[in-house]
Write a protein that holds these residues in place. Structure first.
Motif, PDB file in Angstrom:
ATOM      1  N   GLY A 214       0.785  -1.225   0.000  1.00 41.99           N
ATOM      2  CA  GLY A 214       0.000   0.000   0.000  1.00 41.99           C
ATOM      3  C   GLY A 214       0.820   1.280   0.000  1.00 41.99           C
ATOM      4  N   GLU A 215       2.122   1.140  -0.142  1.00 43.92           N
ATOM      5  CA  GLU A 215       2.996   2.303  -0.102  1.00 43.92           C
ATOM      6  C   GLU A 215       2.933   3.070  -1.428  1.00 43.92           C
ATOM      7  OE1 GLU A 215       7.749   2.891   0.638  1.00 43.92           O
ATOM      8  OE2 GLU A 215       6.892   0.890   0.795  1.00 43.92           O
ATOM      9  N   ARG A 216       2.944   4.379  -1.319  1.00 50.87           N
ATOM     10  CA  ARG A 216       2.971   5.179  -2.547  1.00 50.87           C
ATOM     11  C   ARG A 216       4.413   5.409  -2.965  1.00 50.87           C
ATOM     12  NH1 ARG A 216      -1.735   7.399  -4.238  1.00 50.87           N
ATOM     13  NH2 ARG A 216      -3.439   7.013  -2.807  1.00 50.87           N
ATOM     14  N   LEU A 217       4.706   5.124  -4.223  1.00 53.27           N
ATOM     15  CA  LEU A 217       6.092   5.187  -4.680  1.00 53.27           C
ATOM     16  C   LEU A 217       6.290   6.327  -5.669  1.00 53.27           C
ATOM     17  CD1 LEU A 217       6.620   1.370  -5.252  1.00 53.27           C
ATOM     18  CD2 LEU A 217       7.493   2.740  -3.368  1.00 53.27           C
ATOM     19  N   GLU A 218       7.341   7.101  -5.418  1.00 56.11           N
ATOM     20  CA  GLU A 218       7.650   8.190  -6.339  1.00 56.11           C
ATOM     21  C   GLU A 218       8.531   7.710  -7.478  1.00 56.11           C
ATOM     22  OE1 GLU A 218       9.386  10.309  -3.305  1.00 56.11           O
ATOM     23  OE2 GLU A 218       7.453  10.915  -2.482  1.00 56.11           O
ATOM     24  N   ARG A 219       9.312   6.667  -7.196  1.00 50.14           N
ATOM     25  CA  ARG A 219      10.245   6.137  -8.195  1.00 50.14           C
ATOM     26  C   ARG A 219      10.557   4.696  -7.817  1.00 50.14           C
ATOM     27  NH1 ARG A 219      12.687   9.386  -4.536  1.00 50.14           N
ATOM     28  NH2 ARG A 219      12.025  11.215  -5.660  1.00 50.14           N
ATOM     29  N   ASN A 220      11.418   4.054  -8.591  1.00 54.62           N
ATOM     30  CA  ASN A 220      11.781   2.661  -8.318  1.00 54.62           C
ATOM     31  C   ASN A 220      10.584   1.739  -8.173  1.00 54.62           C
ATOM     32  OD1 ASN A 220      14.502   3.092  -8.405  1.00 54.62           O
ATOM     33  ND2 ASN A 220      14.609   3.677  -6.241  1.00 54.62           N
ATOM     34  N   LEU A 221       9.717   1.765  -9.131  1.00 51.38           N
ATOM     35  CA  LEU A 221       8.545   0.899  -9.084  1.00 51.38           C
ATOM     36  C   LEU A 221       8.968  -0.566  -9.228  1.00 51.38           C
ATOM     37  CD1 LEU A 221       7.270   3.638  -9.488  1.00 51.38           C
ATOM     38  CD2 LEU A 221       5.790   2.667 -11.231  1.00 51.38           C
ATOM     39  N   PRO A 222       8.289  -1.463  -8.518  1.00 56.02           N
ATOM     40  CA  PRO A 222       8.655  -2.879  -8.620  1.00 56.02           C
ATOM     41  C   PRO A 222       8.620  -3.368 -10.072  1.00 56.02           C
ATOM     42  CG  PRO A 222       6.799  -2.572  -7.094  1.00 56.02           C
ATOM     43  CD  PRO A 222       7.200  -1.221  -7.565  1.00 56.02           C
ATOM     44  N   PHE A 223       7.793  -2.754 -10.888  1.00 55.90           N
ATOM     45  CA  PHE A 223       7.704  -3.124 -12.302  1.00 55.90           C
ATOM     46  C   PHE A 223       9.070  -3.095 -12.980  1.00 55.90           C
ATOM     47  CE2 PHE A 223       7.030  -1.730 -16.767  1.00 55.90           C
ATOM     48  CZ  PHE A 223       6.263  -2.788 -17.220  1.00 55.90           C
ATOM     49  N   TYR A 224       9.940  -2.196 -12.539  1.00 57.67           N
ATOM     50  CA  TYR A 224      11.231  -2.058 -13.204  1.00 57.67           C
ATOM     51  C   TYR A 224      12.355  -2.845 -12.539  1.00 57.67           C
ATOM     52  CZ  TYR A 224       9.060   1.674 -15.895  1.00 57.67           C
ATOM     53  OH  TYR A 224       8.240   2.379 -16.733  1.00 57.67           O
ATOM     54  N   HIS A 225      12.092  -3.394 -11.336  1.00 58.90           N
ATOM     55  CA  HIS A 225      13.186  -3.989 -10.580  1.00 58.90           C
ATOM     56  C   HIS A 225      13.982  -5.039 -11.323  1.00 58.90           C
ATOM     57  CE1 HIS A 225      11.707  -2.680  -6.342  1.00 58.90           C
ATOM     58  NE2 HIS A 225      12.015  -1.686  -7.150  1.00 58.90           N
ATOM     59  N   ARG A 226      13.286  -5.959 -11.936  1.00 56.30           N
ATOM     60  CA  ARG A 226      14.025  -7.057 -12.565  1.00 56.30           C
ATOM     61  C   ARG A 226      14.328  -6.816 -14.031  1.00 56.30           C
ATOM     62  NH1 ARG A 226      14.424 -12.249 -10.033  1.00 56.30           N
ATOM     63  NH2 ARG A 226      13.902 -11.857  -7.872  1.00 56.30           N
ATOM     64  N   GLN A 227      14.016  -5.633 -14.475  1.00 53.59           N
ATOM     65  CA  GLN A 227      14.253  -5.358 -15.894  1.00 53.59           C
ATOM     66  C   GLN A 227      15.666  -4.855 -16.137  1.00 53.59           C
ATOM     67  OE1 GLN A 227      11.293  -3.681 -18.413  1.00 53.59           O
ATOM     68  NE2 GLN A 227       9.817  -3.563 -16.733  1.00 53.59           N
ATOM     69  N   LEU A 228      16.106  -5.074 -17.337  1.00 54.47           N
ATOM     70  CA  LEU A 228      17.400  -4.546 -17.752  1.00 54.47           C
ATOM     71  C   LEU A 228      17.158  -3.984 -19.147  1.00 54.47           C
ATOM     72  CD1 LEU A 228      20.395  -4.221 -17.280  1.00 54.47           C
ATOM     73  CD2 LEU A 228      20.731  -6.476 -18.248  1.00 54.47           C
ATOM     74  N   ARG A 229      17.102  -2.692 -19.219  1.00 58.03           N
ATOM     75  CA  ARG A 229      16.666  -2.088 -20.479  1.00 58.03           C
ATOM     76  C   ARG A 229      17.866  -1.694 -21.334  1.00 58.03           C
ATOM     77  NH1 ARG A 229      11.070  -0.513 -19.932  1.00 58.03           N
ATOM     78  NH2 ARG A 229      11.287   1.427 -21.065  1.00 58.03           N
ATOM     79  N   ILE A 230      18.152  -2.521 -22.314  1.00 56.53           N
ATOM     80  CA  ILE A 230      19.255  -2.237 -23.244  1.00 56.53           C
ATOM     81  C   ILE A 230      18.683  -1.819 -24.599  1.00 56.53           C
ATOM     82  CG2 ILE A 230      21.192  -3.241 -24.488  1.00 56.53           C
ATOM     83  CD1 ILE A 230      21.809  -4.858 -21.978  1.00 56.53           C
ATOM     84  N   ALA A 231      17.870  -2.681 -25.193  1.00 52.63           N
ATOM     85  CA  ALA A 231      17.245  -2.281 -26.462  1.00 52.63           C
ATOM     86  C   ALA A 231      16.299  -1.111 -26.216  1.00 52.63           C
ATOM     87  CB  ALA A 231      16.494  -3.453 -27.071  1.00 52.63           C
ATOM     88  N   LEU A 232      15.752  -1.073 -25.013  1.00 53.88           N
ATOM     89  CA  LEU A 232      14.805   0.000 -24.681  1.00 53.88           C
ATOM     90  C   LEU A 232      15.488   1.130 -23.921  1.00 53.88           C
ATOM     91  CD1 LEU A 232      11.777  -2.124 -23.338  1.00 53.88           C
ATOM     92  CD2 LEU A 232      12.049  -1.145 -25.607  1.00 53.88           C
ATOM     93  N   ARG A 233      16.844   1.188 -24.027  1.00 49.81           N
ATOM     94  CA  ARG A 233      17.569   2.099 -23.145  1.00 49.81           C
ATOM     95  C   ARG A 233      17.120   3.555 -23.225  1.00 49.81           C
ATOM     96  NH1 ARG A 233      20.259   0.278 -27.419  1.00 49.81           N
ATOM     97  NH2 ARG A 233      21.406   1.670 -28.798  1.00 49.81           N
ATOM     98  N   HIS A 234      16.623   3.964 -24.381  1.00 49.86           N
ATOM     99  CA  HIS A 234      16.221   5.361 -24.503  1.00 49.86           C
ATOM    100  C   HIS A 234      14.712   5.556 -24.510  1.00 49.86           C
ATOM    101  CE1 HIS A 234      20.290   5.769 -26.702  1.00 49.86           C
ATOM    102  NE2 HIS A 234      20.433   6.161 -25.454  1.00 49.86           N
ATOM    103  N   CYS A 235      13.979   4.445 -24.517  1.00 46.88           N
ATOM    104  CA  CYS A 235      12.527   4.571 -24.608  1.00 46.88           C
ATOM    105  C   CYS A 235      11.988   5.130 -23.299  1.00 46.88           C
ATOM    106  CB  CYS A 235      11.881   3.220 -24.895  1.00 46.88           C
ATOM    107  SG  CYS A 235      12.134   2.697 -26.582  1.00 46.88           S
ATOM    108  N   GLY A 236      11.215   6.179 -23.407  1.00 46.03           N
ATOM    109  CA  GLY A 236      10.687   6.791 -22.206  1.00 46.03           C
ATOM    110  C   GLY A 236      11.696   7.691 -21.535  1.00 46.03           C
ATOM    111  N   LEU A 237      12.786   7.986 -22.220  1.00 44.38           N
ATOM    112  CA  LEU A 237      13.799   8.854 -21.624  1.00 44.38           C
ATOM    113  C   LEU A 237      14.097  10.048 -22.520  1.00 44.38           C
ATOM    114  CD1 LEU A 237      15.899   9.347 -19.409  1.00 44.38           C
ATOM    115  CD2 LEU A 237      17.481   7.921 -20.690  1.00 44.38           C
ATOM    116  N   ILE A 238      14.131   9.795 -23.836  1.00 48.76           N
ATOM    117  CA  ILE A 238      14.469  10.902 -24.727  1.00 48.76           C
ATOM    118  C   ILE A 238      13.309  11.216 -25.676  1.00 48.76           C
ATOM    119  CG2 ILE A 238      16.921  10.325 -24.702  1.00 48.76           C
ATOM    120  CD1 ILE A 238      16.562   9.189 -27.539  1.00 48.76           C
TER     121      ILE A 238
END
Ligand SMILES: Cc1cc2nc3c(=O)[nH]c(=O)nc-3n(C[C@H](O)[C@H](O)[C@H](O)COP(=O)(O)O)c2cc1C
Ligand code: SF4
Ligand code: SF4
Ligand code: SF4
Ligand code: FES
Ligand code: FES
Lengths: 708, 173
Positions: A214-238
């Protein structure tokens, strides 16, 4: 302005830093930090031993209720880092500190006069998913609000590609605070400007709530914890529509490095050593393909980027093109340099207007800077890219069919060999590579093969992007190291099955793949292991099915697709898939017989053997894999005339549960009067006479009637 | 570069002064602008469908003539690709996404409901020429499944009960 040298590129990179500066403090190399936190256990040892699930004989032992309760396992390894990377770790710590401190008092709560001067960047997702829920309007409103307050000069609004967390779109991220907002609506914009941008107070209601605690998260969502974004390295960033942002982050440096410091053969050797394999489904070694190409006879040769993405429930390649088109262009140019091609084509569906638009923009900008076209960066290397449009035919994703389509004809596959690398487009040697494959290329050249080969399993290196969809809590785009298990993807990243239902199967590989049952959830994903359990990697579609899905019906869905999409050249594929579909239809209508199951297996085998291209060769997979793991469901349809999931209209059963209050409404409305019961008592349906019209269920005031 | 921008999935391009001759002139202009022709048959068909809304026989014949190729070849290509249509579409094109993600989240029910509301089957056009109903596979908004697309606008998380209202908006337009 053409860039004539590497120095010019570097100058532009340095000048462009200001564009991304504000983001740089927070997120520029998130995947580099993650590198330290790849789960140790995901490696090769497990990959060899495919669990019991692969055996045909073992299908009886389906453990009940797998994994639903599993959601508490939020990975704790965010902090657990590899020993070898102590240095990085220290750097990370500093970064972490920087990032965590500011929340209540820091940047956000800085003195008003300081806040009023702060440069900020608002990233808004402009991926297809978020655009469908009004992200364009959010951007327009944001710009308007900022202009009204004369803040437009210090707050940049950037339209990015997909963040991956499409489930909770539209997504907005604010820097330098590094705050991640979900489900933003255009009406939230004034509050965001007023509260967050001006007052420095975060909007609680737009933060993600961790379902576990029930904690509200500003960043570091569990959705991203196990991900390693290489092909997607810039998606959602630039901003995909501004090549300068790509350059600011080191874009086109790999091309410069190759052109001035490496021989074509060295580029090929690097890619070979990295272990990169084709992400379009087949998993063929990219380096080897390039090497064969470079050895082919003849002068003119071509590079083709396969952006057809035919899997009807997948959006990886499209998202990469929408979020980071330049990495694909750079990958193509590198491929061109390596194999000696001066011309490239991108084959994309005309139905993807957004991806097409971003590609056109990127090609125009890159050509303008002399990063594509004549004498790239002042070298002798010339490479131009042209877009070619498909027109909605799945089989055109197959490389030979694709080539015929580019030539302006019907997209029918032809016999291999000759392979495209020998005789392809207009009879010239042609190298066809998938979008995601190409997006990996620049970073491999930049960082080196060793770096890349560290990631993944023994035979499958690097990461894989999946379009996670279906009955899963976090639908979206995820990228994980090869060797990650399905359980990790579906439960840790995906947040488990929607509405707490029971997991039934995961479908990978689209119409060419198969359904993976619960007992195989711990299989580490790579090309070989998925084949071993009767499915395949495919291009990355990953659909989660739950207890309410009927596996016979799912198989029928895919067969309907292949019947539609078979090009008709081979009898086995054209007629065979039709027969398979007819048999499946019969079963779902309650007219099946047990012999049909043998017919399915036998016919499936014939189609696999006698088809010319991969479409036919893999078309029976959805049937064969469901037969293997869910035979009992087929049998229930045939013997008990019952669809256990309650999906097949003709085989569903309506039953009245104890919720019934005995109001008699259903009995009065049943057209065949097959409901018995006295007032205020639970009613009963006579299954023999029920015609399954569904009227009773629709009429019951307390939802006491279920269809199962 | 004279790339043809393929149209939004369905819309007929705005033609300033309507007439058929004008439409053919636009097509001729486009073909003339291409560096090579026969190889660009598919791009030409995309443009033609954008201009005419569909690819009826006379348009196909005209293209065959322009490129100096057999009409049968043009027809062969048109009939091969599902994006090309020979029948004129209605004013509004309704697409139900039947991709896998939408399928498992109940696209079939949405499709049935749209068919019921419009009184036509998928692939048909209403008698008043207002709606054409088609299906497509995955628009990339799987997080919003099931998805309905009308004239390129995406409606997500559609419920059967909302279909009537959504279509209603277009009846008035
Ligand atoms: C029926 C069929 C459909 C295919 N669809 C695609 C596709 O949509 N995208 C893709 O990249 N590869 C697709 N492929 C694989 C291509 O033929 C080819 O192997 C691939 O583009 C090579 O690139 P890679 O080595 O980088 O994976 C398909 C193959 C078959 C048989
Ligand atoms: S297997 Fe099917 S799709 Fe492939 S060439 Fe034969 S008929 Fe066409
Ligand atoms: S489904 Fe129809 S026929 Fe069956 S019990 Fe209900 S109302 Fe009667
Ligand atoms: S309508 Fe519902 S509550 Fe009423 S008698 Fe039938 S099942 Fe019971
Ligand atoms: S489209 Fe916005 S997060 Fe995926
Ligand atoms: S399957 Fe419908 S949007 Fe992806």
């Amino acid at each position: 302005m053409r860039l004539e040298t590497t120095d010019a590129l570097n100058r532009l990179r340095d000048e462009s830093q200001r564009l991304i500066e504000v983001r740089a403090q927070a997120r520029i190399e998130p995947w580099e930090q993650q590198m330290g936190s790849i789960p140790e256990d995901s490696g090769a040892e497990k990959a060899e031993s495919i669990p019991e699930c692969s055996g045909v004989e073992k299908t009886e032992s389906i453990p009940g209720g797998v994994g639903v309760e599993d959601t508490e396992s939020v990975p704790q390894n965010a902090g657990e880092k590899n020993k070898e990377e102590v240095e990085d770790q220290d750097k990370d710590k500093d970064k972490d500190k920087d990032r965590e401190e500011p929340a209540p008092e820091g940047a956000g709560g800085a003195a008003p006069e300081e806040r009023a001067k702060r440069e900020m960047t608002v990233l808004v997702c402009g991926g297809t998913g978020c655009q469908a829920s009004d992200s364009e309007e959010i951007i327009a409103r944001m710009r308007k609000e900022l202009a009204a307050r004369q803040m437009q000069d210090r707050v940049r609004v950037v339209k990015t590609g997909c963040f991956g967390f499409c489930e909770k779109g539209p997504i907005m991220e604010i820097h330098p605070d590094d705050v991640f907002y979900i489900e933003v609506s255009p009406d939230d914009v004034p509050a965001i400007v007023e509260e967050h941008l001006i007052q420095g107070r975060y909007l609680e209601r737009l933060l993600y709530v961790n379902p576990v605690n029930g904690e509200r998260l500003e960043r570091n969502l569990p959705f991203y914890h196990r991900q390693l974004r290489i092909a997607l390295r810039h998606c959602g960033l630039i901003a995909p529509e501004d090549v300068k942002e790509y350059i600011a982050l080191g874009g086109y440096q790999a091309l410069a490095k190759a052109l001035f410091q490496m021989k074509p053969s060295e580029v090929i050797a690097e890619i070979r050593a990295s272990g990169l394999r084709g992400r379009g489904g087949g998993g063929f070694s990219t380096g080897l393909k390039w090497e064969l190409m470079s050895r082919a006879e003849g002068g003119q040769r071509y590079i083709i980027c396969n952006a057809d993405e035919g899997d009807p429930g997948a959006f990886m390649d499209r998202s990469i093109l929408e979020g980071d088109p330049n990495s694909v262009l750079e990958g193509m140019a590198l491929a061109g340099y390596a194999v000696g091609a001066t011309h490239g084509f991108i084959y994309i569906r005309a139905e993807y207007p957004l991806a097409v638009h971003r590609l056109q923009t990127a090609i125009r900008q890159a050509t303008g800077y002399g990063l594509l076209g004549e004498r790239i960066l002042g070298s002798d290397f010339c490479f131009g890219i042209e877009i070619k449009y498909g027109a909605g035919a799945f089989v055109c994703g197959e490389e030979t069919a694709l080539i015929h389509s580019i030539e302006g004809g019907r997209g029918e596959p032809s016999v291999k060999p000759p392979y495209p690398a020998q005789e392809g487009l207009w009879g010239k040697p042609t190298c066809v590579n998938n979008v995601e494959t190409l997006a990996n290329v620049p970073i491999i050249i930049e960082r080196g093969a060793d770096w890349y080969a560290e990631i993944g399993t023994e035979k499958s290196k690097g990461t894989k992007v999946f379009a996670l969809a279906g009955k899963v809590n976090n639908v979206g785009l995820v990228e994980v190291p090869m060797g990650t298990t399905l359980r990790e993807i579906i439960f840790d990243i995906g947040g488990g099955v929607k509405k707490g239902k029971r997991f039934k199967a995961a479908q990978t590989g689209g119409p060419s793949g198969g359904c993976i049952p619960a007992q195989c959830l711990d299989t580490p994903i790579d090309y070989e292991s998925l084949l071993g359990i009767g499915s395949m990697m495919g291009s990355g579609g990953l659909i989660v099915l739950d207890e309410d899905d009927c596996m016979v019906n799912v198989a029928k869905f895919y067969l309907e697709f292949t019947v539609d999409e078979s090009c008709g050249r081979c009898t086995a594929c054209r007629v065979g898939t039709k027969r398979l579909h007819e048999i499946l239809s019969r079963i779902t209508e309650g007219k099946g017989e047990l012999e049909d199951l043998d017919r399915l297996t036998e016919l499936g085998g014939i189609i696999k053997d006698a088809s010319l291209c991969g479409l036919g060769q893999s078309a029976p997979n959805p049937v064969l894999s469901t037969l293997k793991y869910f035979r009992d469901e087929y049998v229930a349809h045939i013997v008990e005339r019952h669809c256990p999931a309650g999906v097949c209209e003709a085989l569903a059963r309506y039953t009245i549960t104890e919720k019934c209050i005995g109001c008699t409404v259903c009995a009065k409305n049943c057209p065949v009067s097959c409901i018995a019961g006295s007032p205020k008592k639970q009613h009963v349906i006579d299954q023999e006479r029920c015609i399954r019209c569904g009227t009773c269920q629709a009429k019951c005031p307390v939802d006491a009637i279920v269809r199962k | 570069m004279s790339q043809s921008e393929p149209g939004q999935m369905t819309q007929q391009a705005e033609i300033p002064d309507g007439g058929v001759n004008r439409q053919f002139a636009l097509l001729d202009e486009f073909v003339a602008s291409l560096p090579y022709k026969k190889e660009n048959l598919i791009a030409i068909l995309h443009r033609a469908q954008e201009i005419f809304g569909s690819l009826p026989e006379e348009v196909q014949m005209h293209i065959a003539y322009l490129l100096d190729i057999p009409a049968a070849k043009v027809y062969g290509v048109v009939s091969f690709y599902s994006f090309f249509t020979m029948k004129a579409r209605g004013r509004h094109v309704v697409n139900v996404c039947t991709g896998t993600a939408c399928f498992v989240r109940g696209a079939a029910k949405i499709q049935l409901e749209v068919e019921k509301q419009l009184g036509i089957k998928t692939g048909e056009t209403t008698e008043d020429g207002l709606f054409t109903l088609e299906s497509l596979r995955c628009v990339g908004a799987c997080g919003l499944a099931p998805v309905l697309v009308i004239d390129g606008k995406v409606y997500g998380k559609v419920e059967v009960g909302q279909v009537k209202e959504i279509l209603g908006e277009y009846r008035e337009k």
